[in-house]
Design an enzyme around this catalytic site. Structure first.
Site, mmCIF file in Angstrom:
data_model
loop_
_atom_site.group_PDB
_atom_site.id
_atom_site.type_symbol
_atom_site.label_atom_id
_atom_site.label_comp_id
_atom_site.label_asym_id
_atom_site.label_seq_id
_atom_site.Cartn_x
_atom_site.Cartn_y
_atom_site.Cartn_z
ATOM 1 N N THR A 195 0.758 -1.191 0.050
ATOM 2 C CA THR A 195 -0.041 0.018 -0.265
ATOM 3 C C THR A 195 1.006 1.147 0.053
ATOM 4 O O THR A 195 2.003 1.233 0.524
ATOM 5 C CB THR A 195 -0.742 0.045 1.210
ATOM 6 O OG1 THR A 195 -1.862 -0.945 1.000
ATOM 7 C CG2 THR A 195 -1.500 1.386 1.733
ATOM 8 N N ASP A 239 -8.933 0.275 5.535
ATOM 9 C CA ASP A 239 -8.548 1.445 6.028
ATOM 10 C C ASP A 239 -8.124 2.799 5.146
ATOM 11 O O ASP A 239 -8.276 3.884 5.534
ATOM 12 C CB ASP A 239 -7.674 1.366 7.271
ATOM 13 C CG ASP A 239 -6.005 0.865 6.694
ATOM 14 O OD1 ASP A 239 -6.074 0.007 5.907
ATOM 15 O OD2 ASP A 239 -5.169 1.572 7.127
ATOM 16 N N THR A 255 -0.348 1.947 6.719
ATOM 17 C CA THR A 255 -0.243 0.773 5.971
ATOM 18 C C THR A 255 -0.415 -0.263 6.964
ATOM 19 O O THR A 255 0.449 -0.309 7.976
ATOM 20 C CB THR A 255 0.892 0.742 4.949
ATOM 21 O OG1 THR A 255 0.829 -0.649 4.538
ATOM 22 C CG2 THR A 255 2.314 0.992 5.794
ATOM 23 N N GLY A 315 -5.563 -3.718 7.449
ATOM 24 C CA GLY A 315 -6.684 -2.699 7.486
ATOM 25 C C GLY A 315 -7.707 -2.779 8.553
ATOM 26 O O GLY A 315 -8.274 -1.817 9.108
#
Ligand code: ASP
Length: 310
Positions: free
Chosen positions: A177, A208, A228, A231
């Site tokens: 991410t 998230d 990161t 999530g």
């Protein structure tokens, strides 16, 4: 003098030196450098923190090594659905998209939601229709395809498991991410995050990265944060906003607040991952509880660095 700074990440996880080839390591470092260049050059020219995080995150989305935009992971139905968000610490304006397909740069769509709609979060088909209306660039499936991500998914297909990239046992592990947080020369701050999510996630799952307060938050009074990690845990811990709260209500520094959230609060619920952040004085911090985090920082004070491992 007001210091301006950008800090970026390309994902956190079990990133071990022994699992990396020199070529891959060079590729990742280059991806991080490119993103720092994209963001910092704008800050140097007097651009805003918002413009800088947008440019840096877009650059990371374009790099196939990272799990965002091109090179996103696969959901359980074989699709690639992406989440992204952006927030302006000066105005507290925010934009986000979730579970979008075929959008070349989801962070740009999040920015467009923020600037051209009355809403904060658009999802799926509605977000894609909104993108078409505003001329946001789309690409066919092939553009997003990475053989490596596909292999990762094939190993998990048919199971009920969804995994951060690092939980998929492969020789050639990749994570990623992406996100950025920046402070400009006017003392304004902003943050952005973008992801393909977790491998073999239930399609329609939202992590998230598109949730303001969880994966992304920015407020000139406190901090700008991009996260990161796993999530679901980051949503439950309202992670990014919690850093801001610790600064606002308990008077912790950016570094201290991030350490409490990452090493204490997240650890208590098995929330693996990390975050990068800045405050309005241009201080930056990068904190993670996993083996590694692709990360970088550049500042008007002369600091410039990219790192992968602990
Ligand atoms: N936070 C992302 C998600 O859960 C994954 C990651 O950071 O790699 O969607």
């Amino acid at each position: 003098m007001q210091q301006y700074t950008i800090t970026i990440h390309g994902g956190a996880g079990t990133i071990l030196k022994e699992d990396m080839t020199p070529e891959l390591e060079t590729g990742y470092k280059q991806g991080l450098e490119d993103a720092l260049n994209a963001g910092f050059s704008l800050l140097e020219k007097g651009g805003s923190a918002l413009e800088a995080v947008l440019a840096a995150t877009r650059s990371l989305e374009d790099c196939i090594l990272f799990n965002a935009g091109r090179g996103s992971v696969f959901a359980n139905d074989g699709s690639q659905e992406m989440d992204a968000s952006i927030m302006d610490g000066k105005t507290l304006m925010a934009g986000a998209v979730a579970a979008v397909r075929h959008i070349r740069n989801p962070v740009e769509l999040a920015y467009t939601v923020m600037t051209k709609s009355q809403h904060v979060l658009l999802i799926g088909k509605g977000a894609e229709d909104f993108a078409a209306l505003h001329g946001i660039r789309t690409e066919p499936d092939e553009y997003f395809f990475s053989p490596f991500r596909y292999e990762q998914w094939k190993k998990m297909q048919g199971t009920n498991e969804a995994a951060l990239d690092h939980n998929v046992k492969l020789v050639d592990k990749k994570f990623g991410t992406v996100g950025a947080a920046a402070c400009d020369r006017y003392g304004n701050i902003a943050a952005a995050t973008s992801t393909g999510g977790m491998t073999n996630k239930q399609w329609g799952r939202v992590g998230d990265s598109s949730i303001i307060g969880a994966g992304t938050y920015a407020n000139n009074k406190t901090c700008a944060i991009s996260c990161t990690g796993h999530g679901e845990m980051f949503i439950r811990a309202v992670t990014a906003y919690d850093v801001s709260c610790l600064m606002e209500y308990k008077d912790l520094s950016l570094q201290e607040a991030m350490e409490v959230v990452v090493h204490d609060k997240l650890m208590k619920i098995d929330g693996e991952g990390g975050m990068v952040g800045v405050d309005a004085k241009g201080n930056a911090a990068m904190v993670f509880n996993s083996e590694g985090m692709y990360r970088g920082i550049r500042s008007s004070s002369g600091i410039s660095d990219t790192k992968i491992y602990k």
